[in-house]
Design a protein around this motif. Structure first.
Motif, PDB file in Angstrom:
ATOM      1  N   VAL A  99      44.545 133.423-112.737  1.00 14.07           N
ATOM      2  CA  VAL A  99      43.878 132.520-111.797  1.00 14.07           C
ATOM      3  C   VAL A  99      42.678 133.171-111.116  1.00 14.07           C
ATOM      4  CG1 VAL A  99      45.979 131.197-111.386  1.00 14.07           C
ATOM      5  CG2 VAL A  99      45.468 133.165-109.923  1.00 14.07           C
ATOM      6  N   ASP A 100      42.424 134.429-111.399  1.00 10.82           N
ATOM      7  CA  ASP A 100      41.282 135.117-110.797  1.00 10.82           C
ATOM      8  C   ASP A 100      40.908 136.292-111.692  1.00 10.82           C
ATOM      9  OD1 ASP A 100      39.263 135.780-109.063  1.00 10.82           O
ATOM     10  OD2 ASP A 100      40.553 135.980-107.301  1.00 10.82           O
ATOM     11  N   TYR A 101      39.775 136.899-111.409  1.00 12.03           N
ATOM     12  CA  TYR A 101      39.329 138.030-112.210  1.00 12.03           C
ATOM     13  C   TYR A 101      40.206 139.247-111.954  1.00 12.03           C
ATOM     14  CZ  TYR A 101      35.229 135.409-113.594  1.00 12.03           C
ATOM     15  OH  TYR A 101      34.406 134.457-114.130  1.00 12.03           O
ATOM     16  N   ILE A 102      40.483 139.984-113.017  1.00 15.44           N
ATOM     17  CA  ILE A 102      41.281 141.202-112.929  1.00 15.44           C
ATOM     18  C   ILE A 102      40.336 142.384-112.806  1.00 15.44           C
ATOM     19  CG2 ILE A 102      42.973 142.662-114.102  1.00 15.44           C
ATOM     20  CD1 ILE A 102      43.917 140.140-115.611  1.00 15.44           C
ATOM     21  N   ASP A 103      40.379 143.064-111.685  1.00 12.04           N
ATOM     22  CA  ASP A 103      39.499 144.205-111.477  1.00 12.04           C
ATOM     23  C   ASP A 103      39.833 145.326-112.450  1.00 12.04           C
ATOM     24  OD1 ASP A 103      38.223 142.891-109.487  1.00 12.04           O
ATOM     25  OD2 ASP A 103      39.030 144.062-107.832  1.00 12.04           O
ATOM     26  N   ASN A 104      38.825 146.080-112.810  1.00  8.82           N
ATOM     27  CA  ASN A 104      39.009 147.223-113.697  1.00  8.82           C
ATOM     28  C   ASN A 104      39.526 148.406-112.887  1.00  8.82           C
ATOM     29  OD1 ASN A 104      38.960 148.939-115.900  1.00  8.82           O
ATOM     30  ND2 ASN A 104      36.774 149.386-115.692  1.00  8.82           N
ATOM     31  N   VAL A 105      40.832 148.399-112.650  1.00  8.16           N
ATOM     32  CA  VAL A 105      41.456 149.411-111.801  1.00  8.16           C
ATOM     33  C   VAL A 105      41.779 150.655-112.626  1.00  8.16           C
ATOM     34  CG1 VAL A 105      43.400 149.925-110.286  1.00  8.16           C
ATOM     35  CG2 VAL A 105      42.459 147.613-110.367  1.00  8.16           C
ATOM     36  N   GLN A 106      41.326 151.812-112.168  1.00 13.18           N
ATOM     37  CA  GLN A 106      41.639 153.069-112.835  1.00 13.18           C
ATOM     38  C   GLN A 106      42.863 153.685-112.172  1.00 13.18           C
ATOM     39  OE1 GLN A 106      39.974 154.102-115.607  1.00 13.18           O
ATOM     40  NE2 GLN A 106      38.870 152.164-115.406  1.00 13.18           N
ATOM     41  N   PHE A 107      43.878 153.969-112.929  1.00 13.07           N
ATOM     42  CA  PHE A 107      45.126 154.440-112.347  1.00 13.07           C
ATOM     43  C   PHE A 107      45.975 155.079-113.432  1.00 13.07           C
ATOM     44  CE2 PHE A 107      45.965 150.511-114.310  1.00 13.07           C
ATOM     45  CZ  PHE A 107      47.287 150.536-114.705  1.00 13.07           C
ATOM     46  N   ASP A 108      47.073 155.726-113.046  1.00 14.87           N
ATOM     47  CA  ASP A 108      47.989 156.331-114.018  1.00 14.87           C
ATOM     48  C   ASP A 108      49.414 155.848-113.746  1.00 14.87           C
ATOM     49  OD1 ASP A 108      48.552 157.629-111.680  1.00 14.87           O
ATOM     50  OD2 ASP A 108      48.222 159.654-112.454  1.00 14.87           O
ATOM     51  N   ARG A 109      49.521 154.578-113.351  1.00 11.21           N
ATOM     52  CA  ARG A 109      50.801 154.043-112.901  1.00 11.21           C
ATOM     53  C   ARG A 109      51.081 152.676-113.513  1.00 11.21           C
ATOM     54  NH1 ARG A 109      51.142 155.895-106.552  1.00 11.21           N
ATOM     55  NH2 ARG A 109      50.205 157.938-106.847  1.00 11.21           N
ATOM     56  N   VAL A 110      52.006 151.950-112.885  1.00 11.96           N
ATOM     57  CA  VAL A 110      52.255 150.548-113.205  1.00 11.96           C
ATOM     58  C   VAL A 110      51.717 149.720-112.049  1.00 11.96           C
ATOM     59  CG1 VAL A 110      54.031 148.766-113.437  1.00 11.96           C
ATOM     60  CG2 VAL A 110      54.298 150.944-114.643  1.00 11.96           C
TER      61      VAL A 110
END
Length: 207
Positions: A99-110
């Motif tokens: 329902v919205d844009y998914i940000d390009n999140v940098q992470f090493d998790r869930v």
């Protein structure tokens, strides 16, 4: 890589998975369909045994045991892809709608992206990426991102105490679960192959 899990021999599952794909495309994300593990296309107990996964943790009064195990194995199969990848993988269940844009999140998790689909929950106090607080476990495993590092840890832990996917990915089991708020995905269907009632309109008994 982004996948939506769909039961290929179930027309309704494929149709709503295609809806997920289209909703993601409207918000700039390309999603591929992933063929679900089911008791009809796989000997789930043999596969679980091959992977070192015990079926003992899946017995719940509101779930169909075989389908619950199969659903976990579907997610597990994508975790294996994520573990071998060099980038995070987003996993959607067939009833998810972006329902919205998914940000390009940098992470090493869930990171869960999905609005809680059942029971009571707490609204995140801040915008953006933070600790999982809406529930102590995934508020429905209908939309989440898993990194290669996290996937490897989940695969390893699955051989110890696997269980229903959403409640198994729990803060007490893993210290790397986060959520992104505002939630950019929602579960929008009353169709379930896991719940005891195939068609249900009331929330799951999980709180």
């Amino acid at each position: 890589m982004n996948y939506v899990i769909a039961i290929q021999d179930n027309e309704r599952s494929v149709n709503i998975a295609n809806r997920c794909i289209k909703s993601a495309a409207k918000h700039g994300t390309t999603v591929e369909m992933f063929s679900a593990v089911t008791p009809r296309n796989t000997d789930i107990y043999k596969l679980a045994e091959q992977e070192g996964i015990s079926p003992n943790g899946f017995s719940e009064v509101y779930s169909r045991l075989d389908n619950c195990i199969a659903a976990f194995l579907s997610h597990y199969s994508i975790w294996k892809l994520a573990a071998e990848a060099s980038q995070p993988v987003t996993i959607f269940e067939h009833d998810a709608v972006v329902v919205d844009y998914i940000d390009n999140v940098q992470f090493d998790r869930v990171v869960t992206l999905g609005k809680p689909s059942y029971g009571k929950h707490v609204q995140a106090p801040i915008l953006g990426l933070g600790s999982l607080i809406s529930k102590q476990y995934l508020p429905g495993a209908h939309a989440y991102i898993v990194s290669p590092i996290a996937a490897k840890k989940m695969i390893k832990r699955a051989k110890i105490d696997a269980g229903p996917t959403d409640v198994w990915i729990h803060n007490e089991r893993f210290d790397f679960i986060q959520e992104y708020y505002p939630w950019c995905c929602e579960a929008k269907d009353n169709f379930s192959t896991i719940q005891v009632c195939l068609l249900y309109t009331s929330p799951s008994p999980r709180d």
